[in-house]
Design a protein around this motif. Structure first.
Motif, PDB file in Angstrom:
ATOM      1  N   TYR A  10       0.838  -1.199   0.000  1.00 29.76           N
ATOM      2  CA  TYR A  10       0.000   0.000   0.000  1.00 29.76           C
ATOM      3  C   TYR A  10       0.877   1.254   0.000  1.00 29.76           C
ATOM      4  O   TYR A  10       0.652   2.189  -0.775  1.00 29.76           O
ATOM      5  N   MET A  11       1.883   1.290   0.872  1.00 30.26           N
ATOM      6  CA  MET A  11       2.753   2.452   0.966  1.00 30.26           C
ATOM      7  C   MET A  11       3.608   2.616  -0.289  1.00 30.26           C
ATOM      8  O   MET A  11       3.828   3.732  -0.762  1.00 30.26           O
ATOM      9  N   ILE A  12       4.067   1.498  -0.841  1.00 27.72           N
ATOM     10  CA  ILE A  12       4.893   1.560  -2.050  1.00 27.72           C
ATOM     11  C   ILE A  12       4.078   2.049  -3.238  1.00 27.72           C
ATOM     12  O   ILE A  12       4.468   2.981  -3.951  1.00 27.72           O
ATOM     13  N   PHE A  13       2.901   1.443  -3.448  1.00 32.25           N
ATOM     14  CA  PHE A  13       2.070   1.812  -4.595  1.00 32.25           C
ATOM     15  C   PHE A  13       1.515   3.224  -4.468  1.00 32.25           C
ATOM     16  O   PHE A  13       1.260   3.889  -5.477  1.00 32.25           O
ATOM     17  N   SER A  14       1.322   3.706  -3.227  1.00 31.73           N
ATOM     18  CA  SER A  14       0.811   5.067  -3.031  1.00 31.73           C
ATOM     19  C   SER A  14       1.758   6.103  -3.637  1.00 31.73           C
ATOM     20  O   SER A  14       1.319   7.131  -4.157  1.00 31.73           O
ATOM     21  N   ILE A  15       3.046   5.827  -3.580  1.00 34.47           N
ATOM     22  CA  ILE A  15       4.034   6.738  -4.163  1.00 34.47           C
ATOM     23  C   ILE A  15       3.835   6.830  -5.672  1.00 34.47           C
ATOM     24  O   ILE A  15       3.828   7.921  -6.254  1.00 34.47           O
ATOM     25  N   LYS A 147       6.241  10.729   5.767  1.00 37.66           N
ATOM     26  CA  LYS A 147       6.846  11.471   6.877  1.00 37.66           C
ATOM     27  C   LYS A 147       5.993  12.691   7.233  1.00 37.66           C
ATOM     28  O   LYS A 147       5.735  12.958   8.409  1.00 37.66           O
ATOM     29  N   GLU A 148       5.566  13.440   6.216  1.00 35.81           N
ATOM     30  CA  GLU A 148       4.739  14.619   6.473  1.00 35.81           C
ATOM     31  C   GLU A 148       3.400  14.217   7.088  1.00 35.81           C
ATOM     32  O   GLU A 148       2.857  14.934   7.928  1.00 35.81           O
ATOM     33  N   TYR A 149       2.871  13.081   6.658  1.00 36.38           N
ATOM     34  CA  TYR A 149       1.617  12.594   7.230  1.00 36.38           C
ATOM     35  C   TYR A 149       1.794  12.307   8.721  1.00 36.38           C
ATOM     36  O   TYR A 149       0.945  12.666   9.544  1.00 36.38           O
ATOM     37  N   GLY A 150       2.918  11.678   9.069  1.00 38.55           N
ATOM     38  CA  GLY A 150       3.199  11.400  10.476  1.00 38.55           C
ATOM     39  C   GLY A 150       3.346  12.670  11.296  1.00 38.55           C
ATOM     40  O   GLY A 150       2.857  12.756  12.431  1.00 38.55           O
ATOM     41  N   ASP A 151       3.995  13.688  10.715  1.00 38.87           N
ATOM     42  CA  ASP A 151       4.165  14.969  11.408  1.00 38.87           C
ATOM     43  C   ASP A 151       2.814  15.655  11.629  1.00 38.87           C
ATOM     44  O   ASP A 151       2.570  16.255  12.678  1.00 38.87           O
ATOM     45  N   LEU A 153      -0.053  14.137  11.944  1.00 43.96           N
ATOM     46  CA  LEU A 153      -0.783  13.396  12.973  1.00 43.96           C
ATOM     47  C   LEU A 153      -0.383  13.865  14.371  1.00 43.96           C
ATOM     48  O   LEU A 153      -1.224  13.997  15.261  1.00 43.96           O
ATOM     49  N   LYS A 154       0.919  14.135  14.560  1.00 44.80           N
ATOM     50  CA  LYS A 154       1.409  14.568  15.873  1.00 44.80           C
ATOM     51  C   LYS A 154       0.848  15.936  16.257  1.00 44.80           C
ATOM     52  O   LYS A 154       0.636  16.223  17.433  1.00 44.80           O
ATOM     53  N   LYS A 155       0.604  16.793  15.255  1.00 46.64           N
ATOM     54  CA  LYS A 155       0.122  18.150  15.507  1.00 46.64           C
ATOM     55  C   LYS A 155      -1.397  18.259  15.402  1.00 46.64           C
ATOM     56  O   LYS A 155      -1.959  19.325  15.673  1.00 46.64           O
ATOM     57  N   SER A 156      -2.053  17.189  15.022  1.00 46.03           N
ATOM     58  CA  SER A 156      -3.489  17.251  14.765  1.00 46.03           C
ATOM     59  C   SER A 156      -4.285  17.529  16.039  1.00 46.03           C
ATOM     60  O   SER A 156      -4.004  16.965  17.106  1.00 46.03           O
ATOM     61  N   PRO A 157      -5.302  18.413  15.951  1.00 48.35           N
ATOM     62  CA  PRO A 157      -6.152  18.697  17.121  1.00 48.35           C
ATOM     63  C   PRO A 157      -7.037  17.515  17.505  1.00 48.35           C
ATOM     64  O   PRO A 157      -7.597  17.489  18.603  1.00 48.35           O
ATOM     65  N   VAL A 158      -7.183  16.558  16.587  1.00 47.86           N
ATOM     66  CA  VAL A 158      -8.003  15.368  16.881  1.00 47.86           C
ATOM     67  C   VAL A 158      -7.092  14.142  17.012  1.00 47.86           C
ATOM     68  O   VAL A 158      -7.436  13.046  16.593  1.00 47.86           O
ATOM     69  N   ARG A 159      -5.937  14.353  17.590  1.00 50.75           N
ATOM     70  CA  ARG A 159      -4.940  13.290  17.706  1.00 50.75           C
ATOM     71  C   ARG A 159      -5.472  12.089  18.495  1.00 50.75           C
ATOM     72  O   ARG A 159      -5.266  10.945  18.104  1.00 50.75           O
ATOM     73  N   LYS A 160      -6.198  12.352  19.577  1.00 50.20           N
ATOM     74  CA  LYS A 160      -6.737  11.262  20.392  1.00 50.20           C
ATOM     75  C   LYS A 160      -7.748  10.438  19.604  1.00 50.20           C
ATOM     76  O   LYS A 160      -7.766   9.207  19.692  1.00 50.20           O
ATOM     77  N   GLU A 161      -8.593  11.139  18.843  1.00 52.30           N
ATOM     78  CA  GLU A 161      -9.596  10.438  18.037  1.00 52.30           C
ATOM     79  C   GLU A 161      -8.938   9.572  16.962  1.00 52.30           C
ATOM     80  O   GLU A 161      -9.370   8.444  16.696  1.00 52.30           O
TER      81      GLU A 161
END
Length: 211
Positions: A10-15, A147-151, A153-161
């Motif tokens: 999934y991650m490979i083909f997404s690129i 990587k940007e997606y992970g970053d 997620l860390k800053k997201s206001p709905v991180r707990k959800e």
């Protein structure tokens, strides 16, 4: 191995999906799925001795499909309509799960595996033809970065959800594995592909009511 290979592919083909026409990869996924289904039908008993390879092939097919389908869905369906769209497609999917196991199980019981494979291939060919009605191209501002997606997620206001959502996905993976084992047990117990289809249809009917 199904879920592990699905995650990797999934991650490979997404690129690659990000860098080209999404529909092309969507069509490739249909061809891959058709080939996989035919392999399972023709060489099912032999594949039982090669579970790891079979799992990787299944994960390859799933990863290729969802890496393109998820992007197409988000780009073609408006945010105001996405909830109704997802519900409708899930109900249609469950209807297909109700009908197809019954038909395939019955066809396998009264015909041969090769004839069943031909029918499956014909259905996939129709699906492939319908895909030419999809008009979806790569947007100019499209960008994929894990990587940007992970970053984000860390800053997201709905991180707990989001964390809770990923936990639900993990549980879904476990229950999917369990349901597969239940299906295998039912098939061995009843000794009939049609019986397996009938039980699967009952499960699907309950799922439709729940949706």
């Amino acid at each position: 191995f199904v879920y592990l290979s699905m995650m990797i592919f999934y991650m490979i083909f997404s690129i690659f999906v990000d860098k080209t026409n999404r529909v092309i990869f969507y069509r490739i996924s249909m061809v891959t799925t058709a080939i996989l289904v035919i392999i399972i039908i023709l060489f099912g008993e032999q594949l039982a001795e090669l579970l790891i390879i079979a799992g990787i092939l299944h994960g390859l097919s799933e990863g290729l499909y969802y890496s393109s389908y998820n992007v197409i869905k988000e780009e073609m369906v408006g945010k105001s309509s996405i909830e109704g769209f997802v519900t409708a497609t899930h109900i249609v999917g469950e209807l297909v799960k109700t009908i197809c196991p019954l038909l395939l199980g019955l066809i396998i019981d009264i015909t041969t595996f090769s004839q069943t494979a031909f029918i499956v291939f014909a259905v996939c060919a129709i699906q492939f033809g319908l895909s030419f009605g999809i008009k979806c191209q790569k947007p100019k501002d499209s960008h994929y970065s894990l990587k940007e997606y992970g970053d984000q997620l860390k800053k997201s206001p709905v991180r707990k959800e989001l964390k809770f959502l990923y936990n639900i996905c993990s549980v879904h993976g476990v229950t999917s594995l369990t349901s597969t084992l239940i299906n295998v047990y039912i098939m061995m117990h009843f000794g009939s592909n049609f019986s397996l289809g009938a039980i699967s249809a009952v499960y699907a009917a309950v799922a439709i009511v729940s949706l």
